[in-house]
Design an enzyme around this catalytic site. Structure first.
Site, PDB file in Angstrom:
ATOM      1  N   LYS A  71      40.342  -2.906 -27.973  1.00  0.00           N
ATOM      2  CA  LYS A  71      40.427  -2.162 -29.233  1.00  0.00           C
ATOM      3  C   LYS A  71      41.255  -0.889 -29.021  1.00  0.00           C
ATOM      4  CE  LYS A  71      35.954  -0.103 -28.090  1.00  0.00           C
ATOM      5  NZ  LYS A  71      34.513  -0.134 -28.352  1.00  0.00           N
TER       6      LYS A  71
ATOM      7  N   TYR B 114      51.739  31.433 -27.623  1.00  0.00           N
ATOM      8  CA  TYR B 114      51.117  31.843 -28.894  1.00  0.00           C
ATOM      9  C   TYR B 114      49.841  32.648 -28.646  1.00  0.00           C
ATOM     10  CZ  TYR B 114      54.087  28.587 -31.509  1.00  0.00           C
ATOM     11  OH  TYR B 114      55.133  27.936 -32.076  1.00  0.00           O
TER      12      TYR B 114
HETATM   13  C1  LIG Z   1      34.032  -0.418 -26.961  1.00  0.00           C
HETATM   14  C2  LIG Z   1      32.981  -1.405 -26.681  1.00  0.00           C
HETATM   15  C3  LIG Z   1      32.809  -1.938 -25.387  1.00  0.00           C
HETATM   16  C4  LIG Z   1      33.544  -1.402 -24.183  1.00  0.00           C
HETATM   17  O1  LIG Z   1      32.959  -0.191 -23.774  1.00  0.00           O
HETATM   18  P1  LIG Z   1      33.388   0.508 -22.394  1.00  0.00           P
HETATM   19  O2  LIG Z   1      32.390   1.573 -22.200  1.00  0.00           O
HETATM   20  O3  LIG Z   1      34.772   1.048 -22.616  1.00  0.00           O
HETATM   21  O4  LIG Z   1      33.372  -0.541 -21.362  1.00  0.00           O
HETATM   22  C5  LIG Z   1      31.887  -2.944 -25.222  1.00  0.00           C
HETATM   23  N1  LIG Z   1      31.148  -3.406 -26.253  1.00  0.00           N
HETATM   24  C6  LIG Z   1      31.270  -2.900 -27.496  1.00  0.00           C
HETATM   25  C7  LIG Z   1      30.409  -3.446 -28.594  1.00  0.00           C
HETATM   26  C8  LIG Z   1      32.172  -1.882 -27.756  1.00  0.00           C
HETATM   27  O5  LIG Z   1      32.283  -1.391 -28.993  1.00  0.00           O
END
Ligand SMILES: *Cc1c(COP(=O)(O)O)cnc(C)c1O
Length: 358
Positions: free
Chosen positions: A34, A254
């Site tokens: 994702k 800044y």
């Molecule tokens: C994002 C996500 C993962 C992966 O999590 P990590 O901590 O990056 O390994 C796994 N399961 C679900 C449902 C997620 O939303």
């Protein structure tokens, strides 16, 4: 001379996948890609690891369809389920699987007219209290799934830990036990472990694991993942675009929030909050230049940061600067900033160039 560039190593990525397989040899892998593969470029990441994993996990239907349009053929799971009943025909024809975590989704599945049934995963709330059906509702959902012609008979079970990164908490064990009890005697495959579960809670691996951040060589805690044998996939680099003499007692940048105590040289690096490097960070956050760490001084601007190179430095315009990578773990930078590694890696903006190395 290169401006802000994320260098992505496929060797590191493949190494991490193999290490994850060694840690959970009995489990299939849902590779979590994702948010543009946590900022690493989803098309590249998926193409490099498709042979080594069983499924891809994404948060949005658009992310799943982007993978399909790039020729990915392995199953893809919508981790948060679908958002609208009009998504269902698209899910069905694209071999996409979906989590079901509420009654609205079940009702939409019952009412839909689909060309073929969909593989679903029942999301069970074991204690995160964000998504999922209650433990006592599991049996009723299973019965409803079995009766629904739009749902493939072999549905699975999914849950998520809220504190798997806390090694001294017993909450993970409690969540795991609830998950096992709620799914006991049921035929479907089970998955609860993301990166924290994979690294720290072996009993949670079950049928499938869901690695996200560790695939990219970064740990879910502030301990650098290199200590677990993982290798960072991304090295974020930029270049020195100026090396300037700076007088004692003069401010920089800044608001003049930092003033030098003594004469020094200030390096100007071509990266800023316009690239996703956060603006509100403590003075002294390190960057790596020519074999050493030097502190950021003054405010982060949109396109530049300023660093204190020291009076005797030999750094030159054009020299490479590493914001994070093997030499300076992202976990260390994130800890300095009081931010999460997850946040830093997904914040990078499209202006940052991507370079695929090795
Ligand atoms: C994002 C996500 C993962 C992966 O999590 P990590 O901590 O990056 O390994 C796994 N399961 C679900 C449902 C997620 O939303």
């Amino acid at each position: 001379m290169k401006p802000a560039t994320a260098k992505i190593s496929s060797v590191a990525l493949k190494h991490n996948i193999q290490l994850i397989k060694q840690k959970a040899p009995e489990s299939k892998i849902i590779a979590i890609v994702k948010a543009n593969a946590y900022g690493h470029g989803v098309e590249f990441v998926a193409s490099q690891i498709e042979q080594d994993v069983d499924c891809f996990g994404v948060a949005r239907l658009e992310e799943a369809l982007a993978l399909r349009s790039k020729g990915v053929i392995k199953p893809i799971l919508l981790l948060e389920g679908f958002f609208s009943e009009t998504d269902l025909p698209i899910i069905a024809v694209n071999n996409i699987q979906t989590v079901v975590h509420n009654k609205e989704q079940l009702d939409a599945l019952k009412a839909a007219k689909l060309p073929n049934p969909i593989k679903v995963w029942l999301k069970i709330d074991t204690g995160m209290h964000r998504l999922g059906v209650a433990l006592e509702e599991v049996d009723a959902y299973c019965q409803a799934f079995e009766k629904c012609p739009n749902i493939e008979p072999h549905f699975g079970f999914v849950s998520h830990f809220s504190r798997a990164d806390e090694l001294d908490s017993d909450y993970t064990q409690i969540q795991l036990e609830r998950f096992l009890t709620a799914t006991k005697g049921k035929a479907g495959e089970r998955t609860i472990a993301a990166s924290g579960g994979i690294l720290f809670w072996q009993a949670s691996h079950l049928d499938l694991i869901r690695p996200g951040i560790i695939m990219y060589g970064v740990s879910p805690t502030d301990t650098p993942a290199q200590e677990y044998g993982l290798e960072p996939v991304m090295t974020l680099t930029s270049s020195l675009i100026a090396v300037r003499d700076h007088k004692a007692g003069e401010p920089v940048g800044y608001g003049g929030i930092w003033t030098s105590e003594k004469e020094t040289k200030i390096g100007v690096v071509a990266i800023g909050y316009g690239d996703g490097y956060p603006r509100n960070i403590p003075q002294g956050t390190p960057v790596y230049i020519n074999g050493r760490l030097v502190p950021i001084v003054g405010r982060v601007s949109m396109d530049m940061i300023t660093v204190d190179l020291g009076a005797d430095c030999t750094d030159k315009v054009g020299d490479e600067v590493i914001l994070w990578g093997k030499e300076l773990p992202l976990e260390t930078v994130a800890k300095h900033m009081g931010l999460l590694s997850y946040e830093l890696m997904t914040k990078l903006t499209p202006r940052v160039l991507t370079e695929y190395i090795d």
